[in-house]
Design an enzyme around this catalytic site. Structure first.
Site, PDB file in Angstrom:
ATOM      1  CE1 TYR A 227      -3.736  -2.667   5.448  1.00 58.47           C
ATOM      2  CE2 TYR A 227      -2.828  -0.600   4.509  1.00 58.47           C
ATOM      3  CZ  TYR A 227      -3.176  -1.873   4.545  1.00 58.47           C
ATOM      4  OH  TYR A 227      -3.232  -2.288   2.958  1.00 58.47           O
TER       5      TYR A 227
ATOM      6  CB  SER B  36      -0.829   0.164   1.158  1.00 59.88           C
ATOM      7  OG  SER B  36      -1.488   1.264   1.302  1.00 59.88           O
TER       8      SER B  36
END
Length: 254
Positions: free
Chosen positions: A172, A159
């Site tokens: 995260y 990501s």
């Protein structure tokens, strides 16, 4: 493991000229979303795909689509947080197929979006186990097989948040950053080998995880997993030369 191994040729006995014919691919998180779409695309290109996820029903749906397109798969239900299962994964694949050519590590956990001081221990442990520890165990378990392949390819779904720390995304982002660093370190260690290791940033994609993070977003305006799957599958081909890179695969401009 269950179902059929890879076949050397399609129906009719003609040589299989698909670009990944005869290759064995392993895809985690393949019961839905990006993982399922990539598994389907790899199978369409001729690879026999070992698909893993916790949800057996979802794996069966992926398998149905693969078979409908003339491909083949092996279903392997497992929890990516189960260390002993991941440690046995590489040896199990070798025992069944004697090789592993492609790894697509897609399974991930969003966790809870919350201020850093409010992260609960159980939520922290979950995202660490899925996003960081499972990456290490996959590399440890499957790395030797991939390095032994004539054109081993490893792709890890990451990501862009690792490059852009964001409020409330601490757990995260931290665990994806750990994944990012570990994968790129491994890439440096294997730079002089035939193995090619890369990360991909899929960008905004209409997935269940995306809906959890942005519940008010109009998902109809986002790319579907099938839209980006070919770009990820391209990284798995024998002709891929990129190594140790973070590659954005979304068709949506940054």
């Amino acid at each position: 493991m269950s179902d059929d191994p890879a076949t050397a040729s399609p129906e009719g006995g003609r040589p299989d000229t698909r670009p990944l014919a005869g290759r064995i691919a392993l895809v985690t998180g393949a019961s839905r979303g990006i993982g399922a779409a990539v598994a389907i695309e790899l199978a369409r290109r001729g690879a026999h795909v070992v698909i893993t996820a916790r949800t057996e029903g979802g794996l069966e749906e992926t398998d149905d689509t693969i078979r409908a397109g003339g491909g083949s798969a092996t279903l392997l239900p497992l929890d990516i947080k189960d260390g002993s299962s991941l440690d046995a994964l590489g040896p199990s694949v070798f025992q069944r197929f004697r090789r592993l050519d492609i790894l697509v590590s897609n399974a991930g956990s969003l966790g809870q979006l919350t201020p850093a001081p409010h992260i609960l221990p159980k939520d922290w442990d979950d995202v660490v186990a899925v996003n960081a520890t499972a990456t290490w165990r996959l590399i440890r378990s499957c790395g030797p097989l991939l390095q032994a392949a004539d054109a081993g390819r490893a792709v890890f779904v990451s990501s862009a948040i690792v490059l852009h720390p964001t409020a409330y995304w601490g757990a995260y982002g931290a665990t994806k950053a750990a994944q990012h660093h570990l994968v790129r370190s491994w890439a440096e260690e294997t730079r002089t080998t035939r193995l090619r290791v890369n990360l991909v940033d899929p960008g905004p994609v209409a997935t269940k995880m995306r809906r959890s993070a942005f519940p008010g977003e109009d998902a109809s305006k986002l790319p579907k997993p099938a839209d980006i799957a070919p770009r990820i599958a391209d990284l798995c081909g024998p002709g891929e030369t990129r190594h140790g890179e973070m590659i954005r695969v979304s068709p949506v401009p940054a």
